[in-house]
Structures are given as C-alpha cells and as structure tokens.
Design a protein around this motif. Sequence first.
Motif, PDB file in Angstrom:
ATOM      1  N   PHE A 200       0.829  -1.201   0.000  1.00 54.19           N
ATOM      2  CA  PHE A 200       0.000   0.000   0.000  1.00 54.19           C
ATOM      3  C   PHE A 200       0.867   1.256   0.000  1.00 54.19           C
ATOM      4  CE2 PHE A 200      -2.715   3.207   1.930  1.00 54.19           C
ATOM      5  CZ  PHE A 200      -3.874   3.048   1.178  1.00 54.19           C
ATOM      6  N   LYS A 204       0.247   3.119  -3.344  1.00 51.72           N
ATOM      7  CA  LYS A 204      -0.939   3.959  -3.191  1.00 51.72           C
ATOM      8  C   LYS A 204      -0.657   5.265  -2.471  1.00 51.72           C
ATOM      9  CE  LYS A 204      -3.668   1.289  -5.257  1.00 51.72           C
ATOM     10  NZ  LYS A 204      -4.285   1.746  -6.488  1.00 51.72           N
ATOM     11  N   MET A 205       0.563   5.473  -2.039  1.00 57.81           N
ATOM     12  CA  MET A 205       0.824   6.706  -1.284  1.00 57.81           C
ATOM     13  C   MET A 205       1.918   7.533  -1.948  1.00 57.81           C
ATOM     14  SD  MET A 205       0.334   5.322   2.573  1.00 57.81           S
ATOM     15  CE  MET A 205       0.646   6.887   3.358  1.00 57.81           C
ATOM     16  N   ARG A 206       1.896   8.832  -1.627  1.00 54.84           N
ATOM     17  CA  ARG A 206       2.879   9.742  -2.204  1.00 54.84           C
ATOM     18  C   ARG A 206       4.307   9.283  -1.926  1.00 54.84           C
ATOM     19  NH1 ARG A 206       0.398  14.935   0.447  1.00 54.84           N
ATOM     20  NH2 ARG A 206      -0.557  13.219   1.555  1.00 54.84           N
ATOM     21  N   LYS A 209       5.555   6.867  -4.436  1.00 51.98           N
ATOM     22  CA  LYS A 209       5.810   7.489  -5.736  1.00 51.98           C
ATOM     23  C   LYS A 209       7.110   8.295  -5.685  1.00 51.98           C
ATOM     24  CE  LYS A 209       2.094   6.159  -7.903  1.00 51.98           C
ATOM     25  NZ  LYS A 209       2.204   5.275  -9.068  1.00 51.98           N
ATOM     26  N   TYR A 210       7.307   8.989  -4.578  1.00 52.94           N
ATOM     27  CA  TYR A 210       8.534   9.775  -4.435  1.00 52.94           C
ATOM     28  C   TYR A 210       9.755   8.861  -4.445  1.00 52.94           C
ATOM     29  CZ  TYR A 210       5.695  13.853  -3.168  1.00 52.94           C
ATOM     30  OH  TYR A 210       4.815  14.893  -3.189  1.00 52.94           O
ATOM     31  N   TYR A 212      10.087   5.888  -5.928  1.00 55.33           N
ATOM     32  CA  TYR A 212      10.381   5.428  -7.291  1.00 55.33           C
ATOM     33  C   TYR A 212      10.939   6.574  -8.125  1.00 55.33           C
ATOM     34  CZ  TYR A 212       8.289   0.890  -6.478  1.00 55.33           C
ATOM     35  OH  TYR A 212       8.026  -0.364  -6.009  1.00 55.33           O
ATOM     36  N   ALA A 213      10.451   7.781  -7.881  1.00 53.42           N
ATOM     37  CA  ALA A 213      10.954   8.938  -8.626  1.00 53.42           C
ATOM     38  C   ALA A 213      12.434   9.165  -8.328  1.00 53.42           C
ATOM     39  CB  ALA A 213      10.144  10.182  -8.281  1.00 53.42           C
ATOM     40  N   GLY A 216      14.323   6.599 -10.084  1.00 52.87           N
ATOM     41  CA  GLY A 216      14.329   6.804 -11.524  1.00 52.87           C
ATOM     42  C   GLY A 216      15.277   7.907 -11.932  1.00 52.87           C
ATOM     43  N   ALA A 221      13.674  14.374  -9.661  1.00 49.96           N
ATOM     44  CA  ALA A 221      12.735  14.346  -8.534  1.00 49.96           C
ATOM     45  C   ALA A 221      12.870  15.620  -7.712  1.00 49.96           C
ATOM     46  CB  ALA A 221      13.005  13.114  -7.676  1.00 49.96           C
ATOM     47  N   SER A 224      11.404  18.482  -9.416  1.00 46.42           N
ATOM     48  CA  SER A 224       9.942  18.424  -9.419  1.00 46.42           C
ATOM     49  C   SER A 224       9.356  18.728  -8.051  1.00 46.42           C
ATOM     50  CB  SER A 224       9.460  17.042  -9.865  1.00 46.42           C
ATOM     51  OG  SER A 224      10.019  16.724 -11.102  1.00 46.42           O
ATOM     52  N   GLY A 225      10.198  19.114  -7.116  1.00 44.31           N
ATOM     53  CA  GLY A 225       9.686  19.518  -5.815  1.00 44.31           C
ATOM     54  C   GLY A 225       9.611  18.393  -4.797  1.00 44.31           C
ATOM     55  N   VAL A 226      10.171  17.234  -5.122  1.00 47.15           N
ATOM     56  CA  VAL A 226      10.196  16.149  -4.139  1.00 47.15           C
ATOM     57  C   VAL A 226      11.281  16.477  -3.112  1.00 47.15           C
ATOM     58  CG1 VAL A 226      10.677  13.700  -3.781  1.00 47.15           C
ATOM     59  CG2 VAL A 226       9.451  14.444  -5.821  1.00 47.15           C
ATOM     60  N   ASN A 227      10.919  16.387  -1.843  1.00 44.80           N
ATOM     61  CA  ASN A 227      11.919  16.617  -0.811  1.00 44.80           C
ATOM     62  C   ASN A 227      12.734  15.338  -0.655  1.00 44.80           C
ATOM     63  OD1 ASN A 227      13.410  17.169   1.463  1.00 44.80           O
ATOM     64  ND2 ASN A 227      11.748  18.287   2.468  1.00 44.80           N
ATOM     65  N   THR A 228      13.812  15.255  -1.448  1.00 46.31           N
ATOM     66  CA  THR A 228      14.562  13.993  -1.504  1.00 46.31           C
ATOM     67  C   THR A 228      15.232  13.687  -0.170  1.00 46.31           C
ATOM     68  OG1 THR A 228      16.391  15.236  -2.450  1.00 46.31           O
ATOM     69  CG2 THR A 228      15.010  14.042  -3.980  1.00 46.31           C
TER      70      THR A 228
END
Lengths: 278, 503
Positions: A200, A204-206, A209-210, A212-213, A216, A221, A224-228
């Motif tokens: 899940f 199903k959660m942000r 996705k972050y 995998y980003a 990737g 990432a 794109s504004g992801v707080n790595t």
Amino acid sequence: MNSNNKDSFGKKFLAYVKANPIVVMLVIVAIIVGITKDNFFSWKNFGNLMSNTAIRFLIALGVSGCLITKGTDLSAGRQAGLAACLSGILIQRGDYASRLTKLPEMNMFLVLLIVVAIGACLGLLNGVIITKLKVPPFITTLGTQTIVYGLCLVATDAQPIGGFQKSYIELITGRIGDTNGFHLPYLLFVAALFGAFFWFLYNKMRHGKYMYAIGGNEVAAEVSGVNTTKTLMLIYTTAGIMYAIAGWLLAGKTGASPPPAVSAPSAACSSACSCSSC
Amino acid sequence: MSEFVLEMRDVCKSFPGVKALDHAQLKLRPGKVHALMGENGAGKSTLMKCMFGIYTMDEGEIYIDGEKTAIRDPLDAWDKGISMVHQELQPIPARTIGENIFLGRYPMKKALGFIPIVDHDKMYEETAKLLERVHMNFDPRQKLGTLTVSQMQSVEIAKAVAGNCRVLILDEPTSSLTQNEVEALFRIVEDLKKENVAVVYISHKMDEILRISDEVTIMRDGQYIGTWDARDLTTDFIITKMVGRELTNLYPKRENVPGDVVFEVEDFTSINPRSFRHVSFNLRKGEILGVAGLVGAQRTELMEGLFGTRSHTSGTIKYQGRELHIRRPKDAIDQGIAMLTEDRRGSGIMGVLSVADNISIASLNKYVDHGFVLNTKKINDLVEENRQKMNIKTPSGKTLIKSLSGGNQQKVLIGRWLANNPDVLILDEPTRGIDVGAKYEIYCIIADLAKQGKSIIMISSEMGELIGMSDRIMVMCDGRMTGVIDGKDANQENIMALATQFE
C-alpha cells in the motif's frame, strides 16, 4: 488440434521459464532436497520454513526502500542482530540465574517499543549520513554495520543469551493448527500484514511514488519539488524499524540470541529484494 | 565494382507494436557526404543501427562494393570498414585519450616472450597519429575528462576512423557544439571526403545539411521517401518531405497581450564569482521573455538560481510585489513557478517510470484522498487530459516514458508542470533535440499559455525561435545581462552584438 494446444502450452511454459528463472531454480532446488531428505515435504518443515522466511521477509521489506532509491543497506542483518540481542537481554526471566541486567523483568511489548526506537535511531543515523554528509549508501552502511556489530558484542559480552520469558517464546513460535499436521505459524500472518502495508505504501501513497521517482532520476525528482532529503531519511528510518521488529521476532523464534549468527540474513535479504526487482 | 560503397535495400525492422523500418533504403557513394533526414521516430537511428550490426534486420539486404553481405554485430561492421559516432557519447573520463580510442582492441605485445600485455607505447604512438588526423593537438596520455565535449567528440571521430574506415556514421554530431566547433568538425569531414570515406550525416539542422552534404535521403515513418542531390534542395522542400505536409508557418500566430509587471528580479548574483552576477529584469503577465546568449553565458545557471537548484549570494525576487525566499525547488513550486530543465534526460524524465508517474510527480498532493491514499483515477484523468490537449503520442499512461520520442517526452514534462497550474514558467531550451513537427506543436502550447495569462521565460540557442516567439528578448553575455530588445526590433545582428559584449 490436440498437438497444437500442446505446442502452445509448451511455448508458454518455456516463455515462463525464461522470464522467471529464479522461481524455476527454486522449484528445482526444492525437488532435489525433497528427494534426498525424506522429511523435507512434511507439514512440520513447511511451518518451519514459513517462520524462517517470514523474518527474512520483514528485513527484506526494510531493505527494499533503499534498493528502490538506488541505495543499499549493508547494515540490515547486523541491525536485526542488535535488536535480537537487546530483546534477549531485556526479556530474560526475572529469576534467571545468569541475567545480564539488573533491570526488573519487562513486558515484552515494552521491549519491542524500546528496540524499535533504537532501530529507528540507527536508521535515521544512516539517513542523515547519506543525505546530509553526502556519503554514498554503500560506504555509510558498511560503516554503521561494523559499529552496530561492535555494540552487539559489547552488550552481550559475545555470549549467547538464554532464559527468556516463557510467554514471549510461546507467542512468537505460536501457530494455528498442530505442529505435526497442517499449521500456519503466527509469524506468517505478521509477514503478510507488513507485506500488505508496504504494498500500500509503495503503490498507493505519495511516499512510494517519491521513492520510485528518486530511484528513476534523483535530480529530476528534486527539481519536481520532491523533498529527496526527507524521503531518503524516512526510508532508512523505516528500514531500521523493520530490522528491529525482525530482530525482536528472531530472538523469540530461536529461543536464544547468538550474536555471530545474526549477520547471515543480511545478504539473503538484499538478494531477495534484488532478485524480485529484476 | 559498384558505384556505391554500401547499399541497403528493402530493410524492414519491427519492434513490439511498431514497424520502425518499412522497406527503407540507402545508397552511399565513396567520398560523398550523405545526409539522412527525417523527424524523430522516422527510423534514421534504427536504420543506422541495422547497418552497424546493433540490430538484426527482419527483412532486407546489405551490399558492400556490390556484393551481398550480412553484418552480424558491431565488431563485424568494424571489420567491414563501417564505424559510427553515436549521438550520446559514452566516454570514460577517468582514462586517457589513448585508452579510450583503443578500448577493446588494445595493441598487444609479448612480455618475456610469452605473456601477452598491452603495448602502451604503440598505443599512444598510434593515438598521436590519429589525433593529428582530426587536427587535435593533445597529449595522448591526457585524461579524457579534461577535454571539452567537442574535443571528446573529435576523439570519438578519431576512434571511428582508426583502421580502414570506409563508411562513417555521424549521428547528430553537432547537437552540443558551438559554431566554432562545428567549423572544426566540418574541416575533419572534408578531409575524410578526400580520403574517399562515405559519411552518413544525421542532423536536424537544415543549414548544416545544405552546406556539408552532397546527397540527401529523407525518411518518414520508417519509409524511404527519396534521395536528392543536395544542390537542388531548399529548406522548405526538405521540411515538406519530412513532415509529409506543408508547413506554412514556422511559428504560430501569438495572441497574448503582455500586462502588468508581475515578476521582478533585482541584482541577482551567484555564489560562484564566474557565474551570473548583478542580473536585474522583469516579466509581465502573459508575456514571453526570450533569453539569448552564447554557450557559457550562464543563462541556465541564472534560471536554476531563481528556481532554487543553485545558490545565490545577493539579489531579490519579487512576485506581485511580494518578496520570495527560494532555497530549493519546492519553495519555487509552492509560489507558482515551474521550470522545464534543459537536460531532459539528466534532470527531466524518470526514464524507467511510466508516463503517468512522470506527469503526476510534481503535483501528487492534488491527487490524494483522505490525506494519504493516491487517487489513481484522478491521475489517469490527468494523463488523458494532457494526451488530448497536447496530442501526446503514447499507447497508454502505463507506457515507460523512455520509449516515447523526444517531442512527446517534452510534452509530458510540460504537462507535469501545468498540472500545478503555475503562473511563471521557465522553459530552458524547450525544443532542443525535437523534430520540426513537434516543435511547432510546442510553440503552439507556449503561445496558448501566454494567451491564458501565464508569464513565460524561454531560454533558447536558436535565434529564429527567439525572434519568432518572444515579446522581448533579454541577452546575456558571460554572466551579465547586456540588454533587452523588443521582439519586434530583434534581429540576428543586434542580438549577437549584445551576446558578444565581453568586458
């Protein structure tokens, strides 16, 4: 007509073999062992395998996040080992002769909380070193692995620990059904529960996705504004928590905490994750 | 003997779901430059990979000197005198020039009469000769990483022409070169022509094609369209053949009306003393501001500074009179700023993830139910909406983005930013490496966004694009802003004058 069907089945089978060599190898190994050892295909052994795999599965869940983000965690097994040793020390019976601590006898769930807190700290330490000091995960966790193993030896005096509370062992080695017939160990349900939770989380959660980003393309990432930084710290902390839970279960399952033996799951779990991601 | 050194006939190649080559053909004459043209996805690279033995043809024949032959793998191609300089260079920066050139085929000698070891002296000696051939005056023992991109490219060419090279494939060799470097490359190509090498030249740049090539073969959708003598061709004719329809305008009509100033940058200076310094400019609502400059003018660095991926020491950014404090991209995004980066592969796409993942990553917060569960349906709607609005060619949202063409990848990335509904869009080389047809579509998208009242900053190295699309053009040189020209008055000369205003 009949032979046609057969052909297509043969083709499908071959395609499956090609696509899943690991599964096929596993089946072959099982068959060979089953033939050479007469008690391999027994319910007792099935239960045993299930509970062993369950604990490794929990560690593998922890490692998976690190691998998805193109990192690794070499300290996984040692961290689980430390959690097992600490659980062992704290869960010893109050009346056990060679107790390692002078603390009063503790509730086993309190002990779980304690080791989880320690695991979270160790995981966070990994995360901080990786994100803030920019040390590659391989080097970082190679270092923390050694530190954790050292702590483990100091805490236990390099001696195996026994004399656990009876209820603890009974709970962890518990099962539905009879040992000699078909039965399902409790550990299997624990593993299934965590497996479902991680599925899940990843799908199903942000946070998933972050992850995998980052795996990737970390730069993309971040752009794109992801707080790595935060995501990676969370991943390594979660991993630490998973190792601690696995360690707490491991001690109860074996009934004793032998420090040197607990490094073995590390490699197995990393390879389990890598294989499944291929 | 045939008049052609190499001939490919009726080549077909299919990949799952796509027919990449459909009876393609190519005929190369010795000592001539043969341009291969077509939009991205027309099958140029696939055809070259078949020639070079990276792919096996499904159907078709290859003739060398009129004799039918087969090319099994790149090593076989090399033995038959075919070499290729790939679009994406893959150098090993930490090793020397010589080692890079002789990688995989080191000259060997026997130590003590029987131990095979690499003959370094011979290797560097031959490297020196090869470097001389491509007009490079470098120590063969120098690390490759110390060279510039164009110098590395020359090294790649030196590597390719080592041995008995008879056919040389250059796949988009000038995409990362400056004008001077292009001239140097052309000199090398001229030399090779004199040595009777057949050169296949793949490029999107019309002026280069018309200058350097002798013959032009045009492909479209994997099919052979025709081969012409380069002297008879015009840019319009080539584009018409490539696109398969008349392109009447290179740029769409713009209907945007610039309004009040909404975005102001004052005295913006990098922490790196050699990067951007004391840059001040403003941006109006619904305006397209072009940013011109030579390579090294620090345009990208300035924009990355504004967006928070690079640090600055001094300067203020104001949006609608409010001062913004941007330390990392997230701060900028939260303020309604978006930035399409220059390096699509390096900092744009996440290649191994799906189109849906790529398009939604910057705006996931909008697709969350109950605070934590992602709403897959809403994400699919987002993909579908963008697919229709921007004509993105993808089989589905689950397709991996790396399998799309450059133009479609770019549209997905634009969609990623638009999902956040930003007010200020920074577009860094939005049409780089994109074919003519898709370029026009992207121009239309940009024009439409400006019409909707979005403010757009567009960096570009293509003069035509800047002049054709901008309301105003800001010119930079060596880290400083050297001037702003009104779009109507802009021409190549006044932009270049400002772009070369060195201190």
